[in-house]
Enzyme design. Structure first.
Site, PDB file in Angstrom:
ATOM      1  N   HIS A 191       0.818  -1.227   0.000  1.00 11.21           N
ATOM      2  CA  HIS A 191       0.000   0.000   0.000  1.00 11.21           C
ATOM      3  C   HIS A 191       0.849   1.273   0.000  1.00 11.21           C
ATOM      4  CE1 HIS A 191       0.262  -0.392   4.388  1.00 11.21           C
ATOM      5  NE2 HIS A 191      -0.628  -1.346   4.433  1.00 11.21           N
TER       6      HIS A 191
ATOM      7  N   HIS B 240      -4.494 -10.447  14.233  1.00 10.20           N
ATOM      8  CA  HIS B 240      -4.742  -9.222  13.445  1.00 10.20           C
ATOM      9  C   HIS B 240      -5.654  -9.585  12.283  1.00 10.20           C
ATOM     10  CE1 HIS B 240      -4.165  -5.412  11.563  1.00 10.20           C
ATOM     11  NE2 HIS B 240      -2.985  -5.599  10.992  1.00 10.20           N
TER      12      HIS B 240
ATOM     13  N   GLU C 235      -5.964  -7.720   9.332  1.00 15.37           N
ATOM     14  CA  GLU C 235      -5.537  -7.293   7.983  1.00 15.37           C
ATOM     15  C   GLU C 235      -5.200  -8.508   7.122  1.00 15.37           C
ATOM     16  OE1 GLU C 235      -2.527  -4.196   7.889  1.00 15.37           O
ATOM     17  OE2 GLU C 235      -3.113  -3.644   5.843  1.00 15.37           O
TER      18      GLU C 235
ATOM     19  N   ASP D   2      -3.076  -9.475   4.996  1.00 16.62           N
ATOM     20  CA  ASP D   2      -1.766 -10.132   4.866  1.00 16.62           C
ATOM     21  C   ASP D   2      -1.599 -11.223   5.927  1.00 16.62           C
ATOM     22  OD1 ASP D   2      -1.795  -7.842   6.518  1.00 16.62           O
ATOM     23  OD2 ASP D   2       0.365  -7.585   6.432  1.00 16.62           O
TER      24      ASP D   2
ATOM     25  N   HIS E 105      -1.391  -2.553  14.627  1.00 13.44           N
ATOM     26  CA  HIS E 105      -1.506  -1.475  13.681  1.00 13.44           C
ATOM     27  C   HIS E 105      -2.964  -1.088  13.378  1.00 13.44           C
ATOM     28  CE1 HIS E 105      -1.478  -1.585   8.954  1.00 13.44           C
ATOM     29  NE2 HIS E 105      -1.382  -0.337   9.290  1.00 13.44           N
TER      30      HIS E 105
ATOM     31  N   ASP F 239       2.246  -7.372  13.836  1.00 10.56           N
ATOM     32  CA  ASP F 239       2.946  -6.300  13.118  1.00 10.56           C
ATOM     33  C   ASP F 239       4.057  -5.652  13.961  1.00 10.56           C
ATOM     34  OD1 ASP F 239       1.658  -6.464  10.664  1.00 10.56           O
ATOM     35  OD2 ASP F 239       0.123  -5.005  11.178  1.00 10.56           O
TER      36      ASP F 239
ATOM     37  N   TYR G  93       9.937  -0.012   8.608  1.00  7.16           N
ATOM     38  CA  TYR G  93       8.594  -0.546   8.908  1.00  7.16           C
ATOM     39  C   TYR G  93       7.908   0.329   9.957  1.00  7.16           C
ATOM     40  CZ  TYR G  93       4.968  -3.989   9.757  1.00  7.16           C
ATOM     41  OH  TYR G  93       3.760  -4.609   9.867  1.00  7.16           O
TER      42      TYR G  93
ATOM     43  N   HIS H  38       6.022 -10.294  10.190  1.00  6.83           N
ATOM     44  CA  HIS H  38       6.780  -9.999   8.963  1.00  6.83           C
ATOM     45  C   HIS H  38       8.274 -10.091   9.265  1.00  6.83           C
ATOM     46  CE1 HIS H  38       3.306  -8.365   6.817  1.00  6.83           C
ATOM     47  NE2 HIS H  38       3.038  -7.600   7.846  1.00  6.83           N
TER      48      HIS H  38
END
Ligand code: FEO
Length: 398
Positions: free
Chosen positions: A24, A78, A80, A82, A144, A163, A191, A222
């Site tokens: 993004h 989370h 999101e 991903d 996040h 995250d 990040y 990540h």
């Protein structure tokens, strides 16, 4: 595809996104990973998931250890995509599996996938037993998204931080200690600057909570996993970033230029900072991605931004950068607006407002600098003298 053993009964079963270059709007030069973790205990547990297009890779790694149909518990730290994109496929395979997450997680997953899965709502401080191990939950809203949480396993001293503490790095290595630590820290900084920075107040609370835990390993969602030799490093860096510790001997001169006059000013400003012993970096927006500039902004106290006037406004590259900067909201910075102009000169007050207004970036602004058409050597010398005095005065106030 192999699972990677992290400690007895705990495996990394995530996926590596070698080709990812844009997350993004964030330039991910090194790709990324989506880390999922499998715990083999009386109740076989999977923590987090991967992007939908990498589901098969995660399943292959799980299958290296057990039949995926044997998973008893899902933990979703989370919403999101991903980290949740593979859930719909996985829950077709194991449809009634208990899925533990917090209220915001349940709400977010329902809104994403329109499914009434077997949700088990947890609250911050709750724990569940999966056999020999306990899993405790710490909600970390806005690190996040509103739904983020950490999961902690006290028996192994592992913090699954989603995250938090992540980096966008695709690699065959799984531990931060297996790569040059400078690269891992630089990517963790990038990040933080591009993903976590606006939520630094919440990070401060998370760091306080983490300080009460005995942590041997931090497993983010990540990039590389932090082990005992480098956990103090990343925690110290997170503290600096979360408390907005910037270096008053560090400056960035960020600009775009039309006929190189604003560039001449940028170089003169850079030289002035250097003359005063302030380390300065020249960042031309035609050559530098805004997400890389954000990495430098994490530690620089002085932020100078320049644009010539185009169509009574600023150049589009500068506008994109300023709006990105405002969204990420670094605090306690000293700003300088500058630019060359032909007749109207509107770019300079526009930059001054976008950088200085408390509703915009809210920087403590120096007096702006502007020069008409092509600066002469005398113009630049006078400008440098003016700027030198301003910087000295500002440093005395610090
Ligand atoms: Fe890596 Fe907020 O997802």
């Amino acid at each position: 595809m192999k699972a990677i053993k992290l400690s007895e009964g705990i495996y990394w079963v995530g996926a590596i996104d070698w080709d990812l270059r844009n997350f993004h709007g964030y330039l991910t030069q090194r790709g990324s990973t989506y880390n999922a973790y499998l715990i083999i205990d009386e109740k076989i547990t999977l923590i987090d998931n991967v992007k939908s297009y990498l589901y098969d890779e995660m399943i292959a790694r799980i299958s290296d250890i057990i039949e995926p149909s044997k998973i008893d518990i899902l933990i979703q730290n989370h919403v999101e995509m991903d980290h949740s994109g593979g859930l719909p496929q996985l829950l077709k395979l194991i449809p009634n599996t208990e899925l533990y997450t917090n209220a915001a997680g349940i709400k977010g997953l329902k809104l994403h996938y329109k499914q009434d899965w077997n949700f088990k709502e947890i609250k911050s401080g709750d724990s569940i037993s999966i056999g020999k191990r306990t899993l405790s939950f710490l909600t970390t809203p806005m690190v996040h998204w509103p739904d983020n949480q950490f999961t902690y396993c006290p028996e192994d001293g592992i913090l699954f931080s989603n995250d938090g503490f992540g980096q966008h790095i695709a690699s065959s290595e799984r531990l931060a200690s297996e790569l040059p630590i400078g690269i891992v820290l630089e990517e963790a900084k990038k990040y933080y600057a591009n993903i976590v920075l606006p939520y630094s107040k919440q990070v401060q609370k998370v760091l306080d909570a983490a300080a009460t835990l005995s942590i041997k390993m931090i497993c983010p969602s990540h990039g590389l996993i932090w082990t005992e030799e480098n956990i103090p490093l990343i925690l110290a860096e997170y503290k600096n970033w979360a408390y907005s510790v910037s270096d008053k001997h560090s400056a960035l001169v960020i600009y775009d230029t039309m006929w190189k006059s604003t560039q001449m000013m940028a170089h003169a400003i850079h030289e002035t900072f250097e003359k005063l012993g302030i380390h300065s970096k020249l960042l031309n927006l035609q050559a530098t991605h805004i997400s890389d500039i954000m990495t430098d902004i994490i530690s620089a106290k002085f932020i100078a931004v320049g644009s010539p006037t185009l169509n009574s406004s600023i150049l589009p590259t500068v506008a994109a950068f300023i709006y990105y900067l405002k969204g990420l909201s670094p605090k306690d910075r000293i700003g300088l607006a500058f630019g060359s102009y032909g007749w109207g000169g509107q770019s300079i007050p526009i930059l001054q407002q976008l950088m200085g207004d408390p509703k915009e970036c809210g920087f403590d602004m120096l007096e702006p600098l502007k020069l008409q058409y092509i600066p002469s050597a005398e113009d630049l010398a006078t400008m440098k003298e003016n700027l030198e005095q301003q910087i000295k005065t500002k440093l005395e106030e610090q």
